[in-house]
Enzyme design. Sequence first.
Site, mmCIF file in Angstrom:
data_model
loop_
_atom_site.group_PDB
_atom_site.id
_atom_site.type_symbol
_atom_site.label_atom_id
_atom_site.label_comp_id
_atom_site.label_asym_id
_atom_site.label_seq_id
_atom_site.Cartn_x
_atom_site.Cartn_y
_atom_site.Cartn_z
ATOM 1 N N ASP A 267 -41.205 -38.158 17.666
ATOM 2 C CA ASP A 267 -39.821 -37.734 17.449
ATOM 3 C C ASP A 267 -39.038 -38.935 16.919
ATOM 4 O OD1 ASP A 267 -37.199 -36.949 17.609
ATOM 5 O OD2 ASP A 267 -37.352 -36.167 19.651
ATOM 6 N N ARG B 59 -38.136 -33.329 12.114
ATOM 7 C CA ARG B 59 -39.536 -33.215 11.705
ATOM 8 C C ARG B 59 -39.881 -31.913 10.999
ATOM 9 N NH1 ARG B 59 -41.664 -34.462 17.590
ATOM 10 N NH2 ARG B 59 -39.690 -33.368 17.944
ATOM 11 N N CYS C 168 -40.411 -27.879 15.596
ATOM 12 C CA CYS C 168 -40.217 -29.090 16.404
ATOM 13 C C CYS C 168 -39.191 -28.771 17.484
ATOM 14 C CB CYS C 168 -39.822 -30.291 15.536
ATOM 15 S SG CYS C 168 -38.274 -30.079 14.625
HETATM 16 P P1 4NP Z 1 -36.611 -32.883 15.801
HETATM 17 O O1 4NP Z 1 -35.811 -34.151 16.370
HETATM 18 O O2 4NP Z 1 -37.162 -32.121 16.985
HETATM 19 O O3 4NP Z 1 -37.682 -33.503 14.976
HETATM 20 O O4 4NP Z 1 -35.627 -32.060 14.995
HETATM 21 C C1 4NP Z 1 -34.813 -34.040 17.349
HETATM 22 C C2 4NP Z 1 -33.558 -33.639 16.998
HETATM 23 C C3 4NP Z 1 -32.556 -33.562 17.941
HETATM 24 C C4 4NP Z 1 -32.817 -33.895 19.262
HETATM 25 C C5 4NP Z 1 -34.093 -34.289 19.614
HETATM 26 C C6 4NP Z 1 -35.085 -34.355 18.654
HETATM 27 N N1 4NP Z 1 -31.781 -33.840 20.221
HETATM 28 O O5 4NP Z 1 -32.046 -34.186 21.376
HETATM 29 O O6 4NP Z 1 -30.664 -33.435 19.898
#
Ligand code: 4NP
Length: 150
Positions: free
Chosen positions: A121, A13, A7
């Site tokens: 997300d 995720r 991800c």
């Molecule tokens: P992930 O979610 O891609 O599912 O781990 C996110 C975690 C952090 C961020 C964005 C999405 N961020 O912008 O820090």
Amino acid sequence: MKILMVCLGNICRSPLAEGILKSKVSSENVEVDSAGTAGYHEGELPDKRSIAVAKKYGIDITDQRSRKFTVADFDAFDLIYAMDESNYHNIVSLSRNNEDADKVKMILQELYPNEDVSVPDPYYGGDQGFENVFQMLDQACEVIVEKING
Ligand code: 4NP
């Protein structure tokens, strides 16, 4: 069989996808890992909300630490599952050849084969988003396991 879940941050995720798939397969047959296309959260535990929803369903993901996807992952894994379209394009843009690129799939294509459906997300939302992501990934991982077991 070696499978990598990817991800953006590798804290919400893909840690769930890794934990869910690991809970359904034998580690002798299938190696599962996860990574993020961005390194913002390198070395961190999964998000508290991902840890909580996994725990609710009996899965412990607190052994995981965030890491960034690297080109070497194309050599180390047979299949690379992207959670959303942006992750998919970011991974494919790092591929060196068609063999690399062919390893990359959107994980929800296992459930909805001809659609580009993304795992939303959940980072900026509430707990319901994490429950929703868990359920989608649980269903997708069931299909992945059926395919592996032939
Ligand atoms: P992930 O979610 O891609 O599912 O781990 C996110 C975690 C952090 C961020 C964005 C999405 N961020 O912008 O820090």
